[in-house]
Design an enzyme around this catalytic site. Structure first.
Site, mmCIF file in Angstrom:
data_model
loop_
_atom_site.group_PDB
_atom_site.id
_atom_site.type_symbol
_atom_site.label_atom_id
_atom_site.label_comp_id
_atom_site.label_asym_id
_atom_site.label_seq_id
_atom_site.Cartn_x
_atom_site.Cartn_y
_atom_site.Cartn_z
ATOM 1 N N ASP A 57 0.194 -21.837 16.815
ATOM 2 C CA ASP A 57 1.131 -21.429 15.919
ATOM 3 C C ASP A 57 2.616 -21.955 16.224
ATOM 4 O O ASP A 57 2.739 -22.288 15.221
ATOM 5 C CB ASP A 57 1.742 -20.557 17.285
ATOM 6 N N HIS A 75 4.762 -26.970 12.976
ATOM 7 C CA HIS A 75 6.694 -26.897 13.163
ATOM 8 C C HIS A 75 7.107 -28.519 14.330
ATOM 9 O O HIS A 75 7.893 -29.234 13.311
ATOM 10 C CB HIS A 75 7.520 -26.090 13.643
ATOM 11 N N ARG A 103 0.714 -1.130 0.033
ATOM 12 C CA ARG A 103 -0.214 0.222 -0.131
ATOM 13 C C ARG A 103 0.970 1.079 0.045
ATOM 14 O O ARG A 103 0.724 2.455 -0.208
ATOM 15 C CB ARG A 103 -0.711 0.146 1.216
HETATM 16 C C1 BG6 Z 1 7.149 -18.927 14.067
HETATM 17 C C2 BG6 Z 1 5.986 -18.948 15.288
HETATM 18 O O1 BG6 Z 1 6.683 -19.317 13.529
HETATM 19 O O2 BG6 Z 1 7.921 -19.825 14.538
HETATM 20 C C3 BG6 Z 1 6.520 -18.123 16.601
HETATM 21 O O3 BG6 Z 1 5.407 -17.652 14.409
HETATM 22 C C4 BG6 Z 1 8.515 -18.441 16.909
HETATM 23 O O4 BG6 Z 1 5.787 -17.656 18.047
HETATM 24 C C5 BG6 Z 1 9.063 -18.796 15.623
HETATM 25 O O5 BG6 Z 1 8.732 -17.392 17.901
HETATM 26 C C6 BG6 Z 1 9.939 -19.515 16.533
HETATM 27 O O6 BG6 Z 1 11.390 -19.674 14.718
HETATM 28 P P1 BG6 Z 1 12.469 -20.494 15.042
HETATM 29 O O7 BG6 Z 1 13.082 -20.794 14.064
HETATM 30 O O8 BG6 Z 1 13.169 -19.192 16.285
HETATM 31 O O9 BG6 Z 1 12.806 -21.370 15.607
#
Ligand code: BG6
Length: 513
Positions: free
Chosen positions: A258, A263, A62
């Protein structure tokens, strides 16, 4: 499998294969992700000679920026966040010459028409159409509008056509199974599944990719990788940080949405999956999906037995005072959102029946540390420990994901001397000392894969929906029980005591990280 087959994507980086011509179109170009991750990743790929000279970047957002202003903002991002410093002028100038900006609202069709004209100019300049890699780096609320407008404006070319369109979708991909399905449906109005790259940056981490190499290229571990020899598996993703400035966002998600849905479950599937018949996107993802299908969906009573959630209260992390979650900006002072979760899952298949997988993740834990630990069964007959009235110590294989990347194996050894003492010792492999060079960032791996058209390390539609199905069960059980509240834990502690009780009830303990 033959590790030298050319299709093995884990070989690519090693061979420094060059990508084809491509235009990366970033929606949400003025946001944090673009500045912190995407441009630094593209810069480092260019620096390592991995991008085709005809690679362009078009930002769309934007803000009323000119091309020049956009470039100078991106340069600041690279200066601050690139893993390699200082910025090499020659590399930056070459990349910057191919960076441009289109200003517009996501809901305004004219912006997409302007984008279409820019893409045609780029194709004309390079004499052949490069792939068009669209990147949704916007809040998820904008995804559907962008997808619909891309279609109406006709800027997305089909699969295998010159200038093939691909789309990278950032997490969170939905907030439950239903919304993930709706989003999948919206994506498929414009892109075929083969053109869709749902990003999970954990899959781009060097150590996570190495998990596959470790399992599939080292014959000695595979025979042990099953319920006969493995007592249980622990997966820990610990963070020292709190929610920071993202309190408002976090209130809506919590750690289940999250971290677990993406993950942690991705790590679990990579540890538990069967070796794929080939190393390509379909075969690998088919095996991951089978793992998710084999996890029984817990009912509310089972959720209460096998999942513990926590929320950080005030405490000290690394010698620094940390406020409690409920005092964070944007957080409800009476919030029920979990910042910690520990769970026991089982995988009901031939390889893993009866072998629990314990997963835990949380914010404001003592340190940032992630690892997968395979805890083997103790030796069947124990001469030494039993004679001394001690219980046998199992071998541990620790796959350290971050920050001290490496792998270690704990074994028992006689300590030198006349007395018969047995001690733990470690056989250790450390990335830093073994390779002596820095690992690329996850986003570098994943962007390059998407540019090269390889979706192996991206989540497929069915993976995402299945993982939501599991998370929905947990969230549903908590919201269906008005008495269910996360257990408080002091910031700087390893989660609530209930998480220790969860694993101790099975006669096991969390490994010391
Ligand atoms: C993100 C989450 O996907 O991964 C965050 O939204 C988290 O809350 C982050 O802190 C952690 O990633 P990494 O690579 O720092 O372990």
């Amino acid at each position: 499998m033959n590790g030298d087959t050319p299709e093995n994507p884990l070989r690519k980086g090693l061979e420094l294969q060059e990508a084809g011509p491509c235009t990366v179109i970033i929606f949400g170009a003025s946001g944090d992700l673009t500045r912190r991750k995407l441009l630094p990743a593209l810069y480092n790929l260019a620096r390592d000679g991995l991008l085709h000279p005809d690679t362009s970047v078009v930002g769309l957002a934007r803000r009323p920026w000119s091309d020049e202003e956009f470039r100078s903002e991106m340069r600041k991002g690279v200066e601050t966040y690139s893993r390699s410093q200082p910025v090499e002028e020659e590399v930056w100038n070459a990349l910057a010459g191919d960076i441009s900006y289109v200003q517009g609202e996501f809901g305004d069709l004219e912006a997409y028409e302007a984008l279409g004209r820019r893409l045609q100019e780029l194709d004309a300049e390079r004499g052949e159409p490069g792939c068009r890699l669209f990147y949704l780096a916007t809040p998820p609320s904008a995804y559907e509008t962008i997808l619909a407008n891309l279609k109406t404006a006709g800027v997305v070319r089909g699969r295998n056509e010159p200038g093939e369109g691909r789309i990278i979708v950032e997490k969170p991909f939905g907030r439950d199974r239903e919304s993930a399905r709706r989003l999948n449906h919206a994506v498929h109005q414009t892109f075929l599944e083969d053109q869709v790259y749902r990003i999970d940056h954990y899959l781009g981490k060097e150590t996570v990719q190495n998990l596959l190499v470790f399992r599939l290229e080292n014959g000695i571990f595979e025979p042990l990788w099953n319920r006969r020899y493995v007592d249980h598996v622990q997966i820990t993703v610990a963070e020292a940080e709190g929610v920071g400035t993202r309190g408002g966002f976090y209130e809506e998600v919590g750690v289940a949405r999250d971290m677990l849905q993406n993950h942690l479950l991705q790590l679990l599937t990579l540890v538990a999956m069967e070796p794929p018949v080939r190393f390509d996107a379909k075969a690998v993802r088919d095996e991951k999906v089978k793992v998710l299908e084999a996890i029984p969906l817990p009912d509310p009573a089972e959720v209460a037995r096998s999942v513990v959630r926590g929320q950080y209260a005030a405490g000290m992390v690394g010698g620094v005072e940390a406020a409690g979650y409920r005092k964070e900006k944007g957080v409800d002072p009476d919030s029920n959102t979990e910042t910690y979760l520990a769970a026991r899952f089982t995988i009901e298949n031939w390889r893993w029946a009866g072998t629990p997988f314990y997963l835990r993740s949380g914010k404001r834990l003592p340190k940032r540390d992630s690892e997968i630990t395979i805890v083997f069964k103790a030796a069947p007959h124990n001469f030494f420990a039993a004679g001394r009235g001690e219980s046998p110590r199992p071998n541990l294989l620790r796959l350290r994901i971050q920050p001290l990347e490496g792998i270690s194996l704990r074994i028992q050894s006689k300590s030198p001397g006349q007395a018969f003492h047995i001690d733990d010792v470690r056989m250790d492999f450390n990335y830093a000392t073994s390779f002596g060079r820095e690992s690329p960032e996850a986003y570098e791996h994943l962007l390059l894969d998407a540019i090269q058209g390889d979706p192996t390390l991206f989540a497929r539609e069915d993976e995402v929906e299945l993982s939501w199905k599991l998370v929905d069960r947990l969230v549903g059980a908590w919201s269906g029980d008005s008495r269910s509240r996360p257990h408080p834990y002091e910031a700087g502690a390893w989660g609530p005591v209930e998480a220790d009780e969860l694993i101790e009830a099975d006669g096991r303990r969390w490994v010391r990280i």
